[in-house]
Design a protein around this motif. Structure first.
Motif, short mmCIF file in Angstrom:
data_model
loop_
_atom_site.label_atom_id
_atom_site.label_comp_id
_atom_site.label_asym_id
_atom_site.label_seq_id
_atom_site.Cartn_x
_atom_site.Cartn_y
_atom_site.Cartn_z
N TYR A 98 0.83 -1.19 0.00
CA TYR A 98 0.00 0.00 0.00
C TYR A 98 0.86 1.25 0.00
CZ TYR A 98 0.93 0.18 5.02
OH TYR A 98 1.54 0.24 6.24
N VAL A 99 0.32 2.27 -0.57
CA VAL A 99 0.97 3.57 -0.59
C VAL A 99 -0.04 4.57 -0.07
CG1 VAL A 99 2.00 5.36 -2.03
CG2 VAL A 99 2.41 2.95 -2.55
N VAL A 100 0.35 5.30 0.93
CA VAL A 100 -0.53 6.32 1.51
C VAL A 100 0.17 7.66 1.37
CG1 VAL A 100 -1.67 7.11 3.61
CG2 VAL A 100 -1.45 4.68 3.18
N SER A 101 -0.60 8.63 1.00
CA SER A 101 -0.01 9.94 0.84
C SER A 101 -0.98 11.00 1.38
CB SER A 101 0.29 10.15 -0.63
OG SER A 101 -0.11 11.37 -1.10
N CYS A 102 -0.42 12.02 1.94
CA CYS A 102 -1.20 13.17 2.39
C CYS A 102 -0.56 14.39 1.74
CB CYS A 102 -1.19 13.26 3.91
SG CYS A 102 -2.18 14.61 4.55
N GLN A 103 -1.30 15.05 0.91
CA GLN A 103 -0.73 16.10 0.07
C GLN A 103 -0.10 17.24 0.85
OE1 GLN A 103 -4.11 17.04 -2.33
NE2 GLN A 103 -3.61 15.47 -3.86
N ILE A 104 -0.60 17.52 2.03
CA ILE A 104 -0.08 18.67 2.78
C ILE A 104 0.85 18.27 3.92
CG2 ILE A 104 -2.01 20.17 2.18
CD1 ILE A 104 -3.22 19.53 4.91
N TYR A 105 1.24 16.99 3.98
CA TYR A 105 2.11 16.51 5.07
C TYR A 105 3.44 17.26 5.09
CZ TYR A 105 5.10 13.43 7.79
OH TYR A 105 5.99 12.92 8.70
N GLY A 106 4.05 17.43 3.94
CA GLY A 106 5.35 18.11 3.89
C GLY A 106 5.28 19.53 4.43
N GLN A 107 4.24 20.24 4.07
CA GLN A 107 4.08 21.61 4.57
C GLN A 107 3.84 21.61 6.08
OE1 GLN A 107 0.71 22.75 2.26
NE2 GLN A 107 1.91 23.26 0.44
N ASP A 118 0.43 13.60 13.86
CA ASP A 118 -0.71 12.69 13.74
C ASP A 118 -0.59 11.82 12.50
OD1 ASP A 118 -1.71 13.88 16.02
OD2 ASP A 118 -3.12 15.16 14.93
N ILE A 119 -0.19 12.42 11.40
CA ILE A 119 -0.03 11.67 10.15
C ILE A 119 1.11 10.66 10.29
CG2 ILE A 119 0.58 11.85 7.70
CD1 ILE A 119 -0.87 14.60 7.75
N ALA A 120 2.20 11.06 10.92
CA ALA A 120 3.32 10.14 11.14
C ALA A 120 2.88 8.95 12.01
CB ALA A 120 4.49 10.87 11.78
N LEU A 121 2.04 9.21 12.99
CA LEU A 121 1.51 8.13 13.84
C LEU A 121 0.69 7.14 13.00
CD1 LEU A 121 0.98 6.92 16.68
CD2 LEU A 121 -1.05 8.38 16.77
N LEU A 122 -0.12 7.66 12.11
CA LEU A 122 -0.93 6.78 11.24
C LEU A 122 -0.04 5.94 10.34
CD1 LEU A 122 -3.85 9.10 10.13
CD2 LEU A 122 -3.98 7.13 11.62
N LEU A 123 1.04 6.52 9.85
CA LEU A 123 1.93 5.78 8.97
C LEU A 123 2.61 4.64 9.70
CD1 LEU A 123 3.47 8.72 6.93
CD2 LEU A 123 1.72 7.09 6.20
N GLN A 124 2.87 4.82 10.99
CA GLN A 124 3.47 3.74 11.78
C GLN A 124 2.46 2.64 11.97
OE1 GLN A 124 4.81 5.54 15.38
NE2 GLN A 124 6.59 6.46 14.43
#
Length: 124
Positions: A98-107, A118-124
């Motif tokens: 699977y590949v998950v991406s959040c467009q505004i994560y970098g910003q 929160d996004i990093a927690l979901l990726l783990q």
């Protein structure tokens, strides 16, 4: 739903929102609970991970029905222990990517916004 949530985490029905925020594990549970009620990244990731578990279960049941692991077709086939089967996990890993991406994560990460954690927690 709120009453069931409070019961699940072991809180009284009279528990205030501020009390939940004081305990970090309760606060995290509350955030996930709220996220699962909308079409959010958390809900999408959880759904994708159910697909991996389904592949593991399918592999486990198929191997048992074919007589692998000293089980014959005459034995009663259960799904107990499928998550601890190394073979089932390996088979699911071969078929599940699977590949998950959040467009505004970098910003968000660049400006150290709490949402990035929160996004990093979901990726783990």
């Amino acid at each position: 739903e709120w009453d069931n949530f409070l019961e699940r985490i072991g809180r009284d029905l009279s528990t205030e929102d501020a009390e939940l925020q004081e305990n970090s594990s309760d606060a995290l549970e509350l955030r996930f609970w709220a996220s699962y009620r909308g079409q959010t990244l958390a809900r999408t990731v959880r759904g994708m991970m159910y697909y991996r578990r389904a592949l593991m279960l399918q592999s486990f049941l198929e191997s048992r029905s074919l007589g692998v692991d000293n089980y014959s077709q005459n034995n009663f086939i259960t799904s107990q222990g499928f998550e601890s089967s190394r073979e089932s996990r390996a088979q699911a890993d071969l078929k599940f990517t699977y590949v998950v991406s959040c467009q505004i994560y970098g910003q968000q990460k660049q400006r150290k916004a709490p949402e990035a954690a929160d996004i990093a927690l979901l990726l783990q």
